[in-house]
Design a protein around this motif. Sequence first.
Motif, PDB file in Angstrom:
ATOM      1  N   ALA A 115       0.836  -1.208   0.000  1.00  0.00           N
ATOM      2  CA  ALA A 115       0.000   0.000   0.000  1.00  0.00           C
ATOM      3  C   ALA A 115       0.869   1.256   0.000  1.00  0.00           C
ATOM      4  CB  ALA A 115      -0.935  -0.002   1.200  1.00  0.00           C
ATOM      5  N   GLN A 116       1.954   1.217   0.755  1.00  0.00           N
ATOM      6  CA  GLN A 116       2.868   2.359   0.782  1.00  0.00           C
ATOM      7  C   GLN A 116       3.502   2.569  -0.592  1.00  0.00           C
ATOM      8  OE1 GLN A 116       5.296   0.960   4.022  1.00  0.00           O
ATOM      9  NE2 GLN A 116       4.260   2.282   5.513  1.00  0.00           N
ATOM     10  N   ALA A 117       3.903   1.492  -1.249  1.00  0.00           N
ATOM     11  CA  ALA A 117       4.511   1.601  -2.579  1.00  0.00           C
ATOM     12  C   ALA A 117       3.527   2.186  -3.590  1.00  0.00           C
ATOM     13  CB  ALA A 117       5.003   0.228  -3.042  1.00  0.00           C
ATOM     14  N   ILE A 118       2.284   1.726  -3.539  1.00  0.00           N
ATOM     15  CA  ILE A 118       1.258   2.260  -4.443  1.00  0.00           C
ATOM     16  C   ILE A 118       1.063   3.752  -4.184  1.00  0.00           C
ATOM     17  CG2 ILE A 118      -1.231   2.233  -4.927  1.00  0.00           C
ATOM     18  CD1 ILE A 118      -1.039  -0.866  -4.405  1.00  0.00           C
ATOM     19  N   ALA A 119       0.941   4.110  -2.924  1.00  0.00           N
ATOM     20  CA  ALA A 119       0.701   5.510  -2.569  1.00  0.00           C
ATOM     21  C   ALA A 119       1.862   6.404  -2.989  1.00  0.00           C
ATOM     22  CB  ALA A 119       0.449   5.627  -1.072  1.00  0.00           C
ATOM     23  N   HIS A 120       3.086   5.942  -2.796  1.00  0.00           N
ATOM     24  CA  HIS A 120       4.257   6.758  -3.129  1.00  0.00           C
ATOM     25  C   HIS A 120       4.484   6.856  -4.637  1.00  0.00           C
ATOM     26  CE1 HIS A 120       5.047   6.992   1.066  1.00  0.00           C
ATOM     27  NE2 HIS A 120       5.635   5.813   1.200  1.00  0.00           N
TER      28      HIS A 120
ATOM     29  N   GLY B 221      -3.308  -2.412   6.742  1.00  0.00           N
ATOM     30  CA  GLY B 221      -2.958  -1.935   8.070  1.00  0.00           C
ATOM     31  C   GLY B 221      -2.997  -0.419   8.206  1.00  0.00           C
ATOM     32  N   ASP B 222      -2.676   0.038   9.401  1.00  0.00           N
ATOM     33  CA  ASP B 222      -2.715   1.474   9.683  1.00  0.00           C
ATOM     34  C   ASP B 222      -1.645   2.243   8.903  1.00  0.00           C
ATOM     35  OD1 ASP B 222      -4.853   1.074  11.393  1.00  0.00           O
ATOM     36  OD2 ASP B 222      -3.609   1.052  13.205  1.00  0.00           O
TER      37      ASP B 222
ATOM     38  N   LYS C 148     -10.836  -5.252   6.035  1.00  0.00           N
ATOM     39  CA  LYS C 148      -9.444  -5.292   6.478  1.00  0.00           C
ATOM     40  C   LYS C 148      -8.911  -3.981   7.023  1.00  0.00           C
ATOM     41  CE  LYS C 148      -8.860  -9.539   4.989  1.00  0.00           C
ATOM     42  NZ  LYS C 148      -8.777 -10.680   5.792  1.00  0.00           N
ATOM     43  N   GLU C 149      -9.700  -2.989   7.226  1.00  0.00           N
ATOM     44  CA  GLU C 149      -9.207  -1.734   7.779  1.00  0.00           C
ATOM     45  C   GLU C 149      -9.518  -1.710   9.269  1.00  0.00           C
ATOM     46  OE1 GLU C 149      -6.988   0.927   8.197  1.00  0.00           O
ATOM     47  OE2 GLU C 149      -7.081   0.227   6.162  1.00  0.00           O
ATOM     48  N   SER C 150      -9.047  -0.699   9.963  1.00  0.00           N
ATOM     49  CA  SER C 150      -9.259  -0.563  11.402  1.00  0.00           C
ATOM     50  C   SER C 150      -9.888   0.786  11.710  1.00  0.00           C
ATOM     51  CB  SER C 150      -7.925  -0.671  12.143  1.00  0.00           C
ATOM     52  OG  SER C 150      -7.100   0.439  11.822  1.00  0.00           O
ATOM     53  N   VAL C 151     -10.316   0.958  12.945  1.00  0.00           N
ATOM     54  CA  VAL C 151     -10.869   2.249  13.360  1.00  0.00           C
ATOM     55  C   VAL C 151      -9.800   3.331  13.242  1.00  0.00           C
ATOM     56  CG1 VAL C 151     -11.858   3.541  15.290  1.00  0.00           C
ATOM     57  CG2 VAL C 151     -12.591   1.205  14.867  1.00  0.00           C
TER      58      VAL C 151
END
Length: 124
Positions: free
Chosen positions: A16-21, A37-38, A59-62
């Motif tokens: 997710a970090q790689a996609i976002a960056h 994850g967070d 799969k997400e959190s509060v």
Amino acid sequence: LVTLNISWNSIGEKGAQAIAHSLKQLTTLNISLNSIGDQGAQAISEDLTHLTTLDIASKESVEGTKVITDNLRQLATLNIQENNIGEKGAQFIADNLRQLTMLNIENNSVGDQGAQASLTTSVS
């Protein structure tokens, strides 16, 4: 590339970090049914500032919900079904995403207060 559907692909926080960056120009992202994850939610919310549609079902959190609602206030469409966000997560959405035109919070145990908060989002 402005639209990416990468659901059901065993994407974790680093993915997710790689996609976002790498894909900062995205306007539509479906990253549902992955375990981002967070930290993945944080990267998405900080780097994908052009997103108008986000599908982050299952799969997400509060805490991830709070990060997303704090940083992605331009979202028009949010699918956050089956994330167990509860009343607290529904309140984050109501407080920060008043411009939503579509919200799916199915199967999140939002309770009465969360439902009321969601209504304030839809009528504002």
